[in-house]
Write a protein that holds these residues in place. Structure first.
Motif, PDB file in Angstrom:
ATOM      1  N   GLN A 294      -1.637   6.313   8.160  1.00  9.56           N
ATOM      2  CA  GLN A 294      -1.498   6.586   7.346  1.00  9.56           C
ATOM      3  C   GLN A 294       0.022   6.989   7.309  1.00  9.56           C
ATOM      4  OE1 GLN A 294      -4.164   9.825   7.609  1.00  9.56           O
ATOM      5  NE2 GLN A 294      -3.131  11.156   5.518  1.00  9.56           N
ATOM      6  N   ILE A 295       0.910   7.175   8.151  1.00  7.21           N
ATOM      7  CA  ILE A 295       2.175   6.766   7.906  1.00  7.21           C
ATOM      8  C   ILE A 295       3.308   5.732   7.250  1.00  7.21           C
ATOM      9  CG2 ILE A 295       4.528   7.468   9.180  1.00  7.21           C
ATOM     10  CD1 ILE A 295       2.780   8.951  10.958  1.00  7.21           C
ATOM     11  N   GLU A 296       2.409   4.672   8.003  1.00  8.48           N
ATOM     12  CA  GLU A 296       2.958   3.089   7.842  1.00  8.48           C
ATOM     13  C   GLU A 296       2.450   2.690   6.372  1.00  8.48           C
ATOM     14  OE1 GLU A 296       1.959  -1.357   8.862  1.00  8.48           O
ATOM     15  OE2 GLU A 296       0.908   0.515  10.210  1.00  8.48           O
ATOM     16  N   GLN A 297       1.084   3.501   5.916  1.00  5.24           N
ATOM     17  CA  GLN A 297       0.610   3.072   4.348  1.00  5.24           C
ATOM     18  C   GLN A 297       1.539   4.037   2.873  1.00  5.24           C
ATOM     19  OE1 GLN A 297      -3.308   4.514   3.593  1.00  5.24           O
ATOM     20  NE2 GLN A 297      -3.997   3.184   2.075  1.00  5.24           N
ATOM     21  N   VAL A 298       1.951   5.148   4.035  1.00  6.37           N
ATOM     22  CA  VAL A 298       2.744   6.097   2.792  1.00  6.37           C
ATOM     23  C   VAL A 298       3.865   5.497   2.790  1.00  6.37           C
ATOM     24  CG1 VAL A 298       3.587   8.293   2.818  1.00  6.37           C
ATOM     25  CG2 VAL A 298       1.475   8.501   3.323  1.00  6.37           C
ATOM     26  N   VAL A 299       4.578   4.553   4.363  1.00 11.20           N
ATOM     27  CA  VAL A 299       5.960   4.484   4.017  1.00 11.20           C
ATOM     28  C   VAL A 299       6.230   3.089   3.651  1.00 11.20           C
ATOM     29  CG1 VAL A 299       7.829   4.040   5.374  1.00 11.20           C
ATOM     30  CG2 VAL A 299       6.819   6.331   6.185  1.00 11.20           C
ATOM     31  N   ARG A 300       4.832   2.161   3.481  1.00 15.07           N
ATOM     32  CA  ARG A 300       4.619   1.124   2.546  1.00 15.07           C
ATOM     33  C   ARG A 300       5.059   1.453   1.073  1.00 15.07           C
ATOM     34  NH1 ARG A 300       1.118  -0.251   5.018  1.00 15.07           N
ATOM     35  NH2 ARG A 300      -0.127  -0.679   3.754  1.00 15.07           N
ATOM     36  N   LEU A 301       4.011   2.454   0.187  1.00 14.94           N
ATOM     37  CA  LEU A 301       3.126   2.357  -0.975  1.00 14.94           C
ATOM     38  C   LEU A 301       4.248   3.434  -1.635  1.00 14.94           C
ATOM     39  CD1 LEU A 301      -0.209   2.291  -0.298  1.00 14.94           C
ATOM     40  CD2 LEU A 301       1.514   0.289  -1.106  1.00 14.94           C
ATOM     41  N   ILE A 302       5.079   4.132  -1.003  1.00 13.64           N
ATOM     42  CA  ILE A 302       5.439   5.286  -1.768  1.00 13.64           C
ATOM     43  C   ILE A 302       6.909   4.997  -2.496  1.00 13.64           C
ATOM     44  CG2 ILE A 302       6.923   6.210  -0.233  1.00 13.64           C
ATOM     45  CD1 ILE A 302       5.504   9.085  -0.796  1.00 13.64           C
ATOM     46  N   ARG A 303       7.583   4.606  -1.719  1.00 14.11           N
ATOM     47  CA  ARG A 303       8.994   3.578  -2.463  1.00 14.11           C
ATOM     48  C   ARG A 303       7.936   3.264  -4.312  1.00 14.11           C
ATOM     49  NH1 ARG A 303       9.967  -1.153  -4.526  1.00 14.11           N
ATOM     50  NH2 ARG A 303       8.263  -2.640  -3.538  1.00 14.11           N
ATOM     51  N   SER A 304       7.060   2.486  -4.558  1.00 16.30           N
ATOM     52  CA  SER A 304       6.784   2.224  -5.958  1.00 16.30           C
ATOM     53  C   SER A 304       7.079   3.952  -6.523  1.00 16.30           C
ATOM     54  CB  SER A 304       5.620   0.906  -6.578  1.00 16.30           C
ATOM     55  OG  SER A 304       4.478   1.874  -6.030  1.00 16.30           O
ATOM     56  N   LYS A 305       7.151   4.755  -6.271  1.00 14.42           N
ATOM     57  CA  LYS A 305       6.347   5.849  -6.477  1.00 14.42           C
ATOM     58  C   LYS A 305       7.998   6.845  -6.986  1.00 14.42           C
ATOM     59  CE  LYS A 305       2.195   6.350  -6.912  1.00 14.42           C
ATOM     60  NZ  LYS A 305       1.427   7.119  -6.298  1.00 14.42           N
ATOM     61  N   GLY A 306       8.947   5.846  -6.873  1.00  9.76           N
ATOM     62  CA  GLY A 306      10.464   6.532  -6.604  1.00  9.76           C
ATOM     63  C   GLY A 306      10.680   7.575  -5.771  1.00  9.76           C
ATOM     64  N   VAL A 307      10.576   7.261  -4.506  1.00  4.38           N
ATOM     65  CA  VAL A 307      10.934   8.594  -3.709  1.00  4.38           C
ATOM     66  C   VAL A 307      11.562   7.705  -2.293  1.00  4.38           C
ATOM     67  CG1 VAL A 307      10.036   9.910  -1.274  1.00  4.38           C
ATOM     68  CG2 VAL A 307       8.753   9.681  -4.074  1.00  4.38           C
ATOM     69  N   GLY A 308      12.136   7.818  -1.432  1.00  6.61           N
ATOM     70  CA  GLY A 308      12.617   7.310  -0.429  1.00  6.61           C
ATOM     71  C   GLY A 308      12.710   8.212   0.675  1.00  6.61           C
ATOM     72  N   ILE A 309      12.603   7.263   1.958  1.00  7.22           N
ATOM     73  CA  ILE A 309      12.369   8.612   2.758  1.00  7.22           C
ATOM     74  C   ILE A 309      13.283   8.175   4.342  1.00  7.22           C
ATOM     75  CG2 ILE A 309      10.830   9.526   4.665  1.00  7.22           C
ATOM     76  CD1 ILE A 309       8.003   7.911   3.292  1.00  7.22           C
ATOM     77  N   PHE A 310      13.713   9.064   4.583  1.00  6.90           N
ATOM     78  CA  PHE A 310      14.513   8.732   6.232  1.00  6.90           C
ATOM     79  C   PHE A 310      14.463   9.869   7.276  1.00  6.90           C
ATOM     80  CE2 PHE A 310      16.613   6.841   2.589  1.00  6.90           C
ATOM     81  CZ  PHE A 310      18.482   6.490   2.924  1.00  6.90           C
ATOM     82  N   PHE A 311      14.245   8.969   7.998  1.00  2.00           N
ATOM     83  CA  PHE A 311      13.635   9.285   9.509  1.00  2.00           C
ATOM     84  C   PHE A 311      15.114   9.686  10.511  1.00  2.00           C
ATOM     85  CE2 PHE A 311      10.673   6.622   7.644  1.00  2.00           C
ATOM     86  CZ  PHE A 311       9.356   7.622   8.472  1.00  2.00           C
TER      87      PHE A 311
END
Length: 519
Positions: A306-323
C-alpha cells in the motif's frame, strides 16, 4: 582548467535552472566552501519525492526546517511530523547572531529572520487541533499495522470491514468496531456470515478485542471518530505563503505504529480525493515523514504494498513525499527506488554493520569525478550533506557535498505560553475540538441485537408446553364415593367385615357360641 574550476562549472551546469528552486547551500570541495557553486532543488521536481538521511545529531531536523521554510515562502503548503515537539519555532523569526551572519555570508546570502504560518495538530488533542479519522477511513490494512495483527487476525479484520460495507454499517470509532466484532463472532451475525464470509473463532475475536482495548487504555482511541479531519485543510495558504502543518507527536512518540500509520492514512486520503494534476511548476503539497524507519518496521507485505502504491501514484496528484531516517536501508527498495532527491548527512562507521550500510549507501549515488563518496560521507560536518537531486529534465545532478543554509526561524520550540496562545487562536482547533457522535454501527447493531433477543424470547414462550393440571377431573363415581353418605356406608361395611373376621359381627353369631371359623 583546474580541478576546482571544473568542479564549479559542473555544479553550475548541473543545477542551473530559470524556474523557482529551493536554495540548499553551496558545494564543498577539498574542505573549501565554493560560494558560486550553488546547490538548488527545482520546485517542479519536488513531487519526485526524496530522502533526508543521516546519523543522530547530524542536522536532519534543521534540513527539514530549511526545506519547509523555503517551500512555504514559495507558496507551497507543507505537512510534517514533529517528533520531539521542537519544530514549532518555525512560526517565529530566528535570532540574529554572529554565527548565523557568518554562515550566510560564506554562502553568499544575507540572514533575514522570519517566521512562517504554522498550524499545530495533535493526535491526543492536547498539543494542537485534534486530528481524527474514522475506522472506515483507516481500513483493515492500516488498522492491522496499528494493532500488530498476524495474517489470520488481519484476515478477520478484513471480514469485519467487508460486512460493514455490504450492510451499510458506518464504523466511526472503536466502539463500532468492537460491536461489529461481537455481533459477527458471538452474536446473531455469526450464523449469517458463515456461508458468505466464513466463521470467526472466539480466540481470534478475543485477540483483536484485547488489541482494541489496549489502544483505548493508552488514551489514544480518540483519533478514531468524528469530526473526521478534512484533508483539504492541509492545502492552505496565508498571504501567499504555504501553511506549515505540524503534527506534534511528542506525547505519543512511544507509539510509533500509531502516528506513522496515521500519517500514511492521510497520504492515502490525499491520493483518493485530489484530482489528477500532472506535472506542475510547483507541488500542491509536500509531505515529510520523519523517523520513517518506524513506518516500515515489522510491516506486513500488504502494508508495504500500500505504501509503494501511494508513493508511486500520488506524484500525479501534485504531492511530494520526503522520508527522513538514519540510513537509506531503512526504506524498502521498492520505495527507495522512487525517491529522486537525496540529502545524506554524515554516516558513522564504527561497527561492521555500519561499514556494510555505508557500502550500500554509496551504491545509491551516481558516480562522481570529484569525490570518493565513501570517504566524504564519513567526514561531513554538522549542517553539511551529500546531495544529488533531479534536474528539470529528470536527470540526476552532480553529487555535491553541500554546506547548508541556516533556517531563518527559531531552531527550537516556542515557549509554552506562546504555544498555548497559538493553539487558542487557531480556527481549526475550534473546528475539531469537540467530538461528534453520529448514529453508526454501534447503535444499529445494538437495536438489531435487542430485537433478536425479543424475538427469541417470544419464540421460546410459544414452544413451551402447556402446564399440567394439578388435579384431574373427578369421575361421577369418585364424586359419589366421596359424599358423606357413601363415606358412612363405607365405614359400616369395613366394620362389618372386620367384625366378622374377629368374631364381633352379629348377635346371631354370639348366640351359636362360635365365630366365623367355629371358635
Amino acid at each position: 582548467m583546474s580541478n576546482k574550476e571544473q568542479f564549479i562549472a559542473a555544479i553550475q551546469k548541473s543545477y542551473k535552472t530559470d524556474r523557482p528552486v529551493i536554495h540548499l547551500g553551496s558545494a564543498i570541495l577539498d574542505g573549501e566552501i565554493l560560494t558560486e557553486a550553488r546547490v538548488n532543488l527545482p520546485l517542479r521536481m519536488m513531487n519526485r519525492h526524496g530522502l533526508v538521511a543521516g546519523a543522530t545529531g547530524s542536522g536532519k531536523t534543521r534540513t527539514l526546517q530549511l526545506l519547509a521554510e523555503q517551500l512555504s515562502a514559495a507558496g507551497v503548503p507543507v505537512f510534517m511530523s514533529d517528533i520531539k515537539g521542537d519544530l514549532s519555532g518555525i512560526a517565529q523569526p530566528g535570532t540574529v547572531n554572529a554565527a548565523m551572519q557568518e554562515r550566510s555570508e560564506i554562502l553568499g546570502t544575507s540572514f533575514e529572520p522570519k517566521g512562517y504560518p504554522v498550524e499545530l495538530y495533535s493526535l491526543s488533542g492536547q498539543k494542537g487541533a485534534q486530528m481524527r479519522a474514522t475506522v472506515l477511513e483507516f481500513g483493515p490494512v492500516l488498522l492491522s499495522k496499528i494493532f500488530e495483527l498476524n495474517e489470520t487476525q488481519s484476515g478477520v479484520l478484513s471480514v469485519l470491514f467487508k460486512y460493514a460495507d455490504d450492510k451499510d454499517l458506518p464504523m466511526v470509532d472503536l466502539n463500532d468496531l468492537k460491536k461489529v466484532l461481537h455481533y459477527l463472532a458471538e452474536g446473531p451475525g455469526a450464523a449469517e456470515i458463515k456461508a458468505d464470509y466464513g466463521s470467526i473463532s472466539s480466540s481470534t475475536a478475543g485477540t483483536i478485542l484485547r488489541k482494541i482495548v489496549a489502544l483505548e487504555q493508552q488514551g489514544v482511541g480518540t483519533i478514531f471518530g468524528e469530526k473526521s479531519f478534512e484533508i483539504t485543510d492541509l492545502i492552505d495558504r496565508v498571504d501567499g505563503q504555504g501553511v506549515i502543518s505540524l503534527l506534534n507527536i511528542s506525547d505519543v512518540q512511544d507509539k510509533p505504529a500509531l502516528f506513522s500509520t496515521f500519517m500514511l492514512s492521510l497520504l492515502a486520503e490525499l491520493y483518493q480525493k485530489l484530482p489528477e494534476a500532472g506535472d506542475l511548476d510547483k507541488p500542491k503539497l509536500v509531505f515529510f515523514l520523519d523517523e520513517a524507519h518506524l513506518l516500515f518496521k515489522g510491516a506486513p507485505k500488504a502494508f508495504l504494498d500500500q505504501i509503494e502504491q501511494v508513493v508511486r501514484l500520488i506524484r500525479s496528484k501534485g504531492v511530494g513525499i520526503f522520508f527522513c531516517t538514519q540510513m537509506a536501508q531503512d526504506i524498502p527498495v521498492s520505495v527507495l527506488s522512487q525517491l529522486g532527491n537525496r540529502v545524506q548527512h554524515v554516516l558513522r562507521s564504527f561497527t561492521p554493520q555500519d561499514a556494510d550500510a555505508l557500502k550500500q549507501t554509496v551504491k545509491t549515488y551516481p558516480k562522481s569525478d570529484f569525490y570518493e563518496i565513501d570517504q566524504i560521507l564519513t567526514t561531513l560536518g554538522i549542517g553539511q550533506a551529500l546531495i544529488t537531486v533531479l534536474n528539470e529534465k529528470g536527470i540526476p545532478t552532480e553529487v555535491a557535498a553541500t554546506h547548508l543554509l541556516p533556517p531563518t526561524s527559531v531552531m527550537g520550540p516556542m515557549v509554552q505560553a506562546d504555544y498555548e496562545n497559538h493553539i487558542r487562536q487557531s480556527s481549526l482547533y475550534a473546528k475539531y475540538k469537540d467530538p461528534v457522535d453520529p448514529e453508526s454501527a454501534y447503535e444499529i447493531l445494538t437495536r438489531r441485537m435487542e430485537e433478536h433477543a425479543r424475538t427469541e424470547a417470544v419464540s421460546k414462550e410459544e414452544k413451551k408446553p402447556a402446564p399440567r393440571r394439578e388435579k384431574e377431573e373427578k369421575s361421577v363415581v369418585s364424586e359419589a364415593l366421596s359424599s358423606p353418605l357413601a363415606k358412612q356406608i363405607g365405614r359400616e361395611v369395613v366394620r362389618g367385615v372386620f367384625g366378622m373376621l374377629f368374631g364381633k359381627s352379629t348377635s346371631r353369631t354370639r348366640k351359636t357360641g362360635g365365630g366365623l371359623f367355629g371358635f
